[in-house]
Design an enzyme around this catalytic site. Structure first.
Site, PDB file in Angstrom:
ATOM      1  CB  CYS A 128      -2.047   4.749   1.028  1.00 37.37           C
ATOM      2  SG  CYS A 128      -0.590   5.568   0.354  1.00 37.37           S
TER       3      CYS A 128
ATOM      4  CG  HIS B 160      -4.163  10.047   1.039  1.00 33.44           C
ATOM      5  ND1 HIS B 160      -4.540   8.922   1.747  1.00 33.44           N
ATOM      6  CD2 HIS B 160      -3.106   9.660   0.255  1.00 33.44           C
ATOM      7  CE1 HIS B 160      -3.744   7.909   1.407  1.00 33.44           C
ATOM      8  NE2 HIS B 160      -2.868   8.331   0.517  1.00 33.44           N
TER       9      HIS B 160
END
Length: 409
Positions: A86, A335
Site C-alpha cells: 500500500c 484505497h
C-alpha cells in the site's frame, strides 16, 4: 544536495470503473497533474518516471511502469516500477525526490495506479493478502482486517480506547470525503451509523474499514534549478523519511504502534527542521480506523495511549488545529493500493496551492503525508511547505532558498 519541489499533482476519481483500464486511469491522473502546473509542463521536460503498483488481479505484472508512461506520451523516459504494498506510490514519490535531489534529473513524474474491483471477492482477498506475511499469516487464513483487529484489541486493552472513538474516525473522514468530488464513498455518516454497522473482524465493523478501489494519482517533482519555469509559488519538499519492519505482525515487539512509521516521521521531521506542532494538516494512512489512531501516536500528534482522546477532542477535524485526512482519507476517498501514497500528495498539493474546493483550509503553509505498506512492513512520510518568491527570484528562475551568489541558504 539540491532542493526538490512539488510543482503539480492530480488524480482520477476513486471507485469502481468497469469501463476504465489501468492505462486510462493513469492517463487521467497524469493529464490532471500536468494541467495543475501553473506555467505548464511538456512531456519532453520529464527526465524520469517512477510508478507504484501492487498489480492486483495479476494484470501486467512485468513492466507495468513503462506500460503506463508510454501510454501517456512518455515513451523512452526511464521508468521504474515500485512495489511496497500500500506504500508503493509513497515510495515512488520518495524515489522521484531522490532523483531530483541527487542531480540526476530536473523533472520527475511519480505516480501509481490500481484496478481492484474487476475480480471476485476471493481473488481480491488473495491479492490483498500477498502483502501480509505469507507462511504464518495469509496461508493460515489471516486477513488484513483480522490483523488490524488484533492491533485495535491490543490498543483497547492497553489504553482504554473505545469502539466509539474508532467510529469517530469514520464520521470525521466521511464528512471530509463528502466534500471531495474524487472520493469513492462521498457521503456523510452519523456516529450511530458508524457504531451499528456489521462486524467485519471484531472489534472492527464495516465503517471502520476502507473500501477496495480503482484509481490513479500522479505528482510532478522539480529541482530548484528549474522550478521557476513552472511556478511562482513553489511547494518545497521539506522532509522525507522512510522505514521498514517485519512483514508479519506477530514478528514485532508491539501491536499498539507501527515502528516503521515512527522512524519515517523522525527522519522527515529532522530533515525539515520541524516537529508535529508545526504542521497545518496531515494525510495519514487510515486503511482501518485504528490505523489513523495509531498514526496520531506514531507521528507525534499525541503521546502513546492518547489517540482516542485526540479524536474526541475535535482537534483533527477540518476546523480543528491539526486537520487530518481532509481528503476523506482511505476510509472515504478510497484505497487503490498503488495510487494511495501519490493520492495523499495530491491532497497536500491542493491544500498548499489553495485548490481544495469546499474542504480548503485557511492559508496552510505546511503539511504531512503518511503512507503505510501492509500492516506496517514499510512506511514513508513527506513534509511539504509552501514558499513565497520575490519578484527578483521569479524573474531569475532561482529557488527561494538560493542566495544571490547561487549558494543554497
Amino acid at each position: 544536495m539540491r532542493d526538490a519541489y512539488l510543482i503539480g499533482a492530480g488524480q482520477s476519481a476513486y471507485g469502481s470503473f468497469p469501463g476504465e483500464s489501468y492505462r486510462s486511469l493513469f492517463e487521467t491522473a497524469f493529464e490532471r497533474a500536468v494541467d495543475s502546473v501553473p506555467e505548464g509542463v511538456e512531456p519532453g521536460d520529464v527526465d524520469e518516471a517512477v510508478v507504484g503498483t501492487l498489480g492486483v488481479g495479476g494484470r501486467q505484472l512485468g513492466l507495468s511502469g513503462p506500460a503506463v508512461t508510454e501510454h501517456v506520451g512518455l515513451g523512452g523516459v526511464p521508468t521504474t516500477r515500485v512495489e511496497n504494498a500500500c506504500a508503493a506510490s509513497g515510495y515512488a514519490v520518495r524515489q522521484a525526490i531522490q532523483a531530483v535531489k541527487s542531480g540526476m534529473a530536473d523533472v520527475v513524474l511519480a505516480g501509481g495506479f490500481e484496478i481492484m474491483t474487476d475480480t471476485s471477492s476471493d481473488a481480491t482477498k488473495y491479492w490483498l493478502g500477498v502483502s501480509g506475511e505469507t507462511e504464518w499469516e495469509r496461508l493460515s487464513g489471516t486477513t488484513f482486517s483480522g490483523v488490524y483487529a488484533q492491533m485495535a484489541s491490543a490498543h483497547m486493552d492497553a489504553h482504554g480506547t473505545t469502539r466509539e472513538q474508532l467510529s469517530r474516525v469514520a464520521v470525521k473522514n466521511h464528512a471530509n470525503g463528502a466534500k471531495n468530488p474524487h472520493a469513492q464513498l462521498a457521503f456523510e455518516c452519523s456516529l450511530e451509523d458508524a457504531q451499528s454497522a456489521p462486524v467485519v473482524a471484531d472489534p472492527l465493523n464495516l465503517y471502520h474499514c476502507c473500501p477496495t478501489s480503482d484509481g490513479a494519482a500522479c505528482a510532478l517533482i522539480a529541482s530548484e534549478d528549474v522550478v521557476g519555469k513552472y511556478t511562482d509559488d513553489p511547494i518545497r519538499v521539506a522532509g522525507v523519511g522512510a522505514g521498514s519492519d517485519s512483514v508479519g505482525l506477530f514478528q514485532r515487539d508491539t501491536y499498539t504502534g507501527i515502528p516503521a512509521s515512527r522512524r519515517a516521521a523522525e527522519t522527515a521531521y529532522e530533515m525539515a527542521g520541524v516537529g508535529p506542532e508545526d504542521l497545518d494538516f496531515a494525510e495519514v494512512h487510515d486503511c482501518f480506523a485504528i490505523a489513523e489512531l495509531l498514526a496520531y501516536e506514531d507521528l507525534g500528534f499525541c503521546d502513546p495511549g492518547e489517540a482516542g482522546d485526540l479524536i474526541e477532542s475535535g482537534r483533527t477535524e477540518i476546523d480543528g488545529d491539526l486537520p487530518v485526512n481532509t481528503s476523506g482519507g482511505l476510509k472515504s476517498k478510497g484505497h487503490p493500493i498503488g495510487a494511495t501514497g501519490a493520492g495523499q500528495v495530491v491532497e497536500a498539493f491542493k491544500q498548499l496551492s489553495g485548490k481544495a474546493g469546499d474542504r480548503q483550509l485557511d492559508d496552510p503553509v505546511r503539511g504531512l503525508t503518511h503512507n503505510v505498506g501492509g500492516s506496517g512492513g514499510a512506511a514513508v512520510v513527506h513534509v511539504f511547505e509552501r514558499e513565497e518568491r520575490s519578484s527578483s527570484e521569479r524573474s531569475s528562475g532561482r529557488s527561494p532558498r538560493e542566495s544571490e551568489s547561487g549558494v543554497a541558504r
